[in-house]
Write a protein that holds these residues in place. Sequence first.
Motif, mmCIF file in Angstrom:
data_model
loop_
_atom_site.group_PDB
_atom_site.id
_atom_site.type_symbol
_atom_site.label_atom_id
_atom_site.label_comp_id
_atom_site.label_asym_id
_atom_site.label_seq_id
_atom_site.Cartn_x
_atom_site.Cartn_y
_atom_site.Cartn_z
ATOM 1 N N ASP A 1 0.965 -1.259 -0.046
ATOM 2 C CA ASP A 1 0.204 -0.124 0.099
ATOM 3 C C ASP A 1 0.794 1.330 -0.006
ATOM 4 O O ASP A 1 0.454 2.223 0.600
ATOM 5 C CB ASP A 1 -0.933 0.165 1.298
ATOM 6 C CG ASP A 1 -1.772 -1.003 1.134
ATOM 7 O OD1 ASP A 1 -2.517 -1.299 0.201
ATOM 8 O OD2 ASP A 1 -1.865 -1.960 2.441
ATOM 9 N N ALA A 2 1.921 1.273 -0.590
ATOM 10 C CA ALA A 2 2.905 2.415 -0.907
ATOM 11 C C ALA A 2 2.157 3.523 -1.229
ATOM 12 O O ALA A 2 1.249 3.644 -2.155
ATOM 13 C CB ALA A 2 3.929 2.063 -1.713
ATOM 14 N N PRO A 3 2.255 4.817 -0.613
ATOM 15 C CA PRO A 3 1.501 5.985 -1.046
ATOM 16 C C PRO A 3 1.991 6.376 -2.236
ATOM 17 O O PRO A 3 3.198 6.255 -2.686
ATOM 18 C CB PRO A 3 1.840 7.009 0.420
ATOM 19 C CG PRO A 3 2.467 6.246 1.347
ATOM 20 C CD PRO A 3 2.646 5.157 0.819
ATOM 21 N N GLY A 4 1.082 6.862 -3.190
ATOM 22 C CA GLY A 4 1.364 7.082 -4.639
ATOM 23 C C GLY A 4 1.061 5.898 -5.576
ATOM 24 O O GLY A 4 0.855 6.036 -6.762
ATOM 25 N N GLY A 5 1.072 4.581 -4.937
ATOM 26 C CA GLY A 5 0.370 3.502 -5.645
ATOM 27 C C GLY A 5 1.722 2.743 -6.408
ATOM 28 O O GLY A 5 2.630 2.953 -6.321
ATOM 29 N N GLN A 6 1.217 1.590 -6.801
ATOM 30 C CA GLN A 6 2.149 0.651 -7.448
ATOM 31 C C GLN A 6 1.787 0.833 -8.884
ATOM 32 O O GLN A 6 0.706 0.712 -9.231
ATOM 33 C CB GLN A 6 1.944 -0.949 -7.239
ATOM 34 C CG GLN A 6 2.003 -1.074 -5.465
ATOM 35 C CD GLN A 6 3.316 -1.674 -5.276
ATOM 36 O OE1 GLN A 6 4.155 -1.934 -6.070
ATOM 37 N NE2 GLN A 6 3.430 -1.991 -3.932
ATOM 38 N N VAL A 7 2.809 1.220 -9.749
ATOM 39 C CA VAL A 7 2.410 1.656 -11.104
ATOM 40 C C VAL A 7 3.344 0.631 -11.815
ATOM 41 O O VAL A 7 4.791 0.840 -11.764
ATOM 42 C CB VAL A 7 2.862 3.204 -11.308
ATOM 43 C CG1 VAL A 7 2.643 3.431 -12.739
ATOM 44 C CG2 VAL A 7 1.950 4.244 -10.291
ATOM 45 N N LEU A 8 2.811 -0.070 -12.672
ATOM 46 C CA LEU A 8 3.329 -1.112 -13.540
ATOM 47 C C LEU A 8 4.206 -0.501 -14.645
ATOM 48 O O LEU A 8 5.490 -1.005 -14.813
ATOM 49 C CB LEU A 8 2.756 -2.417 -13.943
ATOM 50 C CG LEU A 8 1.850 -3.184 -12.808
ATOM 51 C CD1 LEU A 8 1.086 -4.195 -13.352
ATOM 52 C CD2 LEU A 8 2.829 -3.640 -11.753
ATOM 53 N N GLY A 9 3.625 0.530 -15.391
ATOM 54 C CA GLY A 9 4.380 1.194 -16.556
ATOM 55 C C GLY A 9 4.549 -0.026 -17.456
ATOM 56 O O GLY A 9 3.943 -1.034 -17.279
ATOM 57 N N PRO A 10 5.194 0.110 -18.522
ATOM 58 C CA PRO A 10 5.529 -0.657 -19.685
ATOM 59 C C PRO A 10 6.431 -1.684 -19.471
ATOM 60 O O PRO A 10 7.560 -1.498 -19.572
ATOM 61 C CB PRO A 10 6.085 0.404 -20.996
ATOM 62 C CG PRO A 10 6.642 1.225 -20.084
ATOM 63 C CD PRO A 10 5.936 1.634 -18.665
ATOM 64 N N ARG B 1 -3.825 2.296 -23.041
ATOM 65 C CA ARG B 1 -5.020 2.603 -22.334
ATOM 66 C C ARG B 1 -4.836 3.833 -21.386
ATOM 67 O O ARG B 1 -3.551 3.931 -20.815
ATOM 68 C CB ARG B 1 -5.898 1.604 -21.596
ATOM 69 C CG ARG B 1 -6.681 0.718 -22.454
ATOM 70 C CD ARG B 1 -7.617 -0.466 -21.827
ATOM 71 N NE ARG B 1 -6.479 -1.480 -21.483
ATOM 72 C CZ ARG B 1 -6.444 -2.329 -22.411
ATOM 73 N NH1 ARG B 1 -7.173 -2.476 -23.788
ATOM 74 N NH2 ARG B 1 -5.692 -3.573 -22.257
ATOM 75 N N THR B 2 -5.363 4.568 -21.125
ATOM 76 C CA THR B 2 -5.208 5.857 -20.111
ATOM 77 C C THR B 2 -6.160 5.826 -18.985
ATOM 78 O O THR B 2 -7.272 5.258 -19.109
ATOM 79 C CB THR B 2 -5.285 7.067 -20.962
ATOM 80 O OG1 THR B 2 -6.334 7.399 -21.357
ATOM 81 C CG2 THR B 2 -4.135 7.186 -22.088
ATOM 82 N N ALA B 3 -5.874 6.543 -17.963
ATOM 83 C CA ALA B 3 -6.892 6.779 -16.920
ATOM 84 C C ALA B 3 -6.547 8.345 -16.275
ATOM 85 O O ALA B 3 -5.536 8.650 -16.655
ATOM 86 C CB ALA B 3 -6.612 5.809 -15.804
ATOM 87 N N PRO B 4 -7.581 9.078 -16.051
ATOM 88 C CA PRO B 4 -7.082 10.409 -15.302
ATOM 89 C C PRO B 4 -5.932 10.390 -14.514
ATOM 90 O O PRO B 4 -6.225 9.593 -13.506
ATOM 91 C CB PRO B 4 -8.536 10.867 -14.882
ATOM 92 C CG PRO B 4 -9.590 9.939 -15.415
ATOM 93 C CD PRO B 4 -8.676 8.574 -15.639
ATOM 94 N N ALA B 5 -4.862 11.229 -14.567
ATOM 95 C CA ALA B 5 -3.803 10.950 -13.896
ATOM 96 C C ALA B 5 -4.061 11.772 -12.532
ATOM 97 O O ALA B 5 -4.587 12.833 -12.562
ATOM 98 C CB ALA B 5 -2.505 11.564 -14.645
ATOM 99 N N THR B 6 -3.621 11.540 -11.431
ATOM 100 C CA THR B 6 -3.598 12.101 -10.177
ATOM 101 C C THR B 6 -2.286 12.648 -9.901
ATOM 102 O O THR B 6 -1.355 12.188 -10.398
ATOM 103 C CB THR B 6 -3.857 11.077 -8.940
ATOM 104 O OG1 THR B 6 -2.804 10.329 -9.199
ATOM 105 C CG2 THR B 6 -5.532 10.277 -9.110
ATOM 106 N N ARG C 1 -1.210 7.098 -18.874
ATOM 107 C CA ARG C 1 -1.013 5.808 -19.379
ATOM 108 C C ARG C 1 -0.364 5.125 -18.075
ATOM 109 O O ARG C 1 -0.654 3.725 -17.773
ATOM 110 C CB ARG C 1 0.243 5.716 -20.442
ATOM 111 C CG ARG C 1 -0.497 5.982 -21.894
ATOM 112 C CD ARG C 1 0.590 6.172 -22.823
ATOM 113 N NE ARG C 1 0.197 6.417 -24.290
ATOM 114 C CZ ARG C 1 -0.326 7.426 -24.529
ATOM 115 N NH1 ARG C 1 -0.561 8.632 -23.799
ATOM 116 N NH2 ARG C 1 -0.877 7.642 -25.879
ATOM 117 N N ALA C 2 0.462 5.660 -17.428
ATOM 118 C CA ALA C 2 1.136 5.093 -16.337
ATOM 119 C C ALA C 2 -0.167 4.916 -15.044
ATOM 120 O O ALA C 2 -0.393 3.729 -14.654
ATOM 121 C CB ALA C 2 2.192 6.240 -15.515
ATOM 122 N N GLU C 3 -0.843 5.761 -14.979
ATOM 123 C CA GLU C 3 -2.357 5.830 -14.126
ATOM 124 C C GLU C 3 -2.919 4.529 -14.354
ATOM 125 O O GLU C 3 -3.663 3.675 -13.370
ATOM 126 C CB GLU C 3 -2.957 6.881 -14.128
ATOM 127 C CG GLU C 3 -4.098 7.047 -13.254
ATOM 128 C CD GLU C 3 -3.608 7.326 -11.744
ATOM 129 O OE1 GLU C 3 -2.545 7.956 -11.512
ATOM 130 O OE2 GLU C 3 -4.162 6.926 -10.775
#
Lengths: 362, 149
Positions: free
Chosen positions: A111-120, A143-148, B133-135
Amino acid sequence: MYVAVKGGERAIDNAHAWLAEERRGDQAVPELGVAQIRAQLALAVNRVMAEGSLYDPDLAALAIKQARGDLIEAIFLIRAYRTTLPRLGESRPVDTGAMACDRRISATFKDAPGGQVLGPTFDYTHRLLDFELAAEGAAPRARTAPATSEPMPRITDFLNRDGLIQPETVSDAAPPDLTREPLEFPANRALRLQALARGDEGFLLGMAYSTQRGYGRNHPFVGELRVGRVKVEMDIPELGLACEIGEIELTECETVNQFNGSKTEPPQFTRGYGLSFGHTERKAISMALVDRALRWEELGEEDTGAAAQDAEFVLYHADNIQASGFLEHIKLPHYVDFQSELELVRRIRAEAEAHADTEAAR
Amino acid sequence: MMELDTRQGWMGLLARAPADRLESLWINLGMDLPDFAWLRAPETGGVMVRGRMGGTGAPFNLGEMTVTRCAIRLEPGNVIGHAYVQGRDKSKARLAAVIDALMQTSSGPDLRARLLVPLAQEMAARAQGRAERAEATKVTFFTMVRGED
């Protein structure tokens, strides 16, 4: 002893002309452009930049083309070019905490703050050949998601807050530079990190793996791995200000390692650190493990005699350009050296035979 | 676009900007390159990039990056422009130095609005595209209770 040879100019010219033709390959196949290499073989470009110790993706892509895909040869070309560049200055230390992360994972805190981001990532792929890539298809879309704009604090900061991990010493001391002064021992950690950052990925992988298998074991966890872009700032004396001079992609790995404590230190976690140009995570993780293994002395640990704990062994053999230079020179003409060896062996044999003859005659 | 109000801000933007985008935005302005004299002709060199041990500790040398620098003096007004830009593109360095000088003249506000702001927006949009994309790859791992006690 080296004795020069002469001659062979025409054969050498012809060999190089044939090399150029072979490099181009089958003329029925379109020629590979440097921009294509840069865009589509990006991880090869990254390795050449990291081990060539020069961040310039266009040059690295050109070197890969010229070297016909031989990455160590490409690294050699970059190192040779690098030596021709005047040094314009040194950057301020980059702030990897402010990295624009494409990827950021922690193997220690889910549960790292900022999240686990897998990336490419290749992680979680099945490693099955994708025959669709053999045919040209439509451009794939991510795919994309709204960036925080959630901050991504360092994982080791959480452990640091509770005093559970050895803190880093904050300092602005100018580090030694092995491109200016020859590598000498004992090498401090700054010098070791510079040598590891430009070291051969395969060699460092093998060294890191040896620590995992028990040769200088140090129980690493990947506290954090991040890949992304950081801005590079430099003080510009003629302007009297610090200014951004560019943006580079980096991979950073912080390991959290077990440590039982020593006479002077309480039991706490310790750190290994890896930082590398481009998206080069196998390299950065390997570097962190080897960095940690080489810190045995400053942490008051026992020297188990493991190769990965031996700074001279690791740092003198990690550079693939030095290593291949010395290794490959033995294929160049050594006729005079060999002639003297040959004469020596013949003389010893003749003496031994003469000795045997006199023994037999007795 | 606060960062573009200072010399540090615009020089940093010009250093990082893709050369082709900078050039085409300049061409779109329809301005002629002003007369200038070289104070320092474009020179490509290496800058040693430093990192910190553990990200926060003492500095070490990571490796070099290519940087091209130059300095000019605008003939009208004797304004000096500097450039330190990433890579080896000498014509980009020249343009960056000219823009740095012009930013210090009465053309500054117009250049900021018509060149620097759109350039900064494009670069921010590219960064935003990567962030989105990262999100989409952000995960939540659950630890499973294992069968053994």
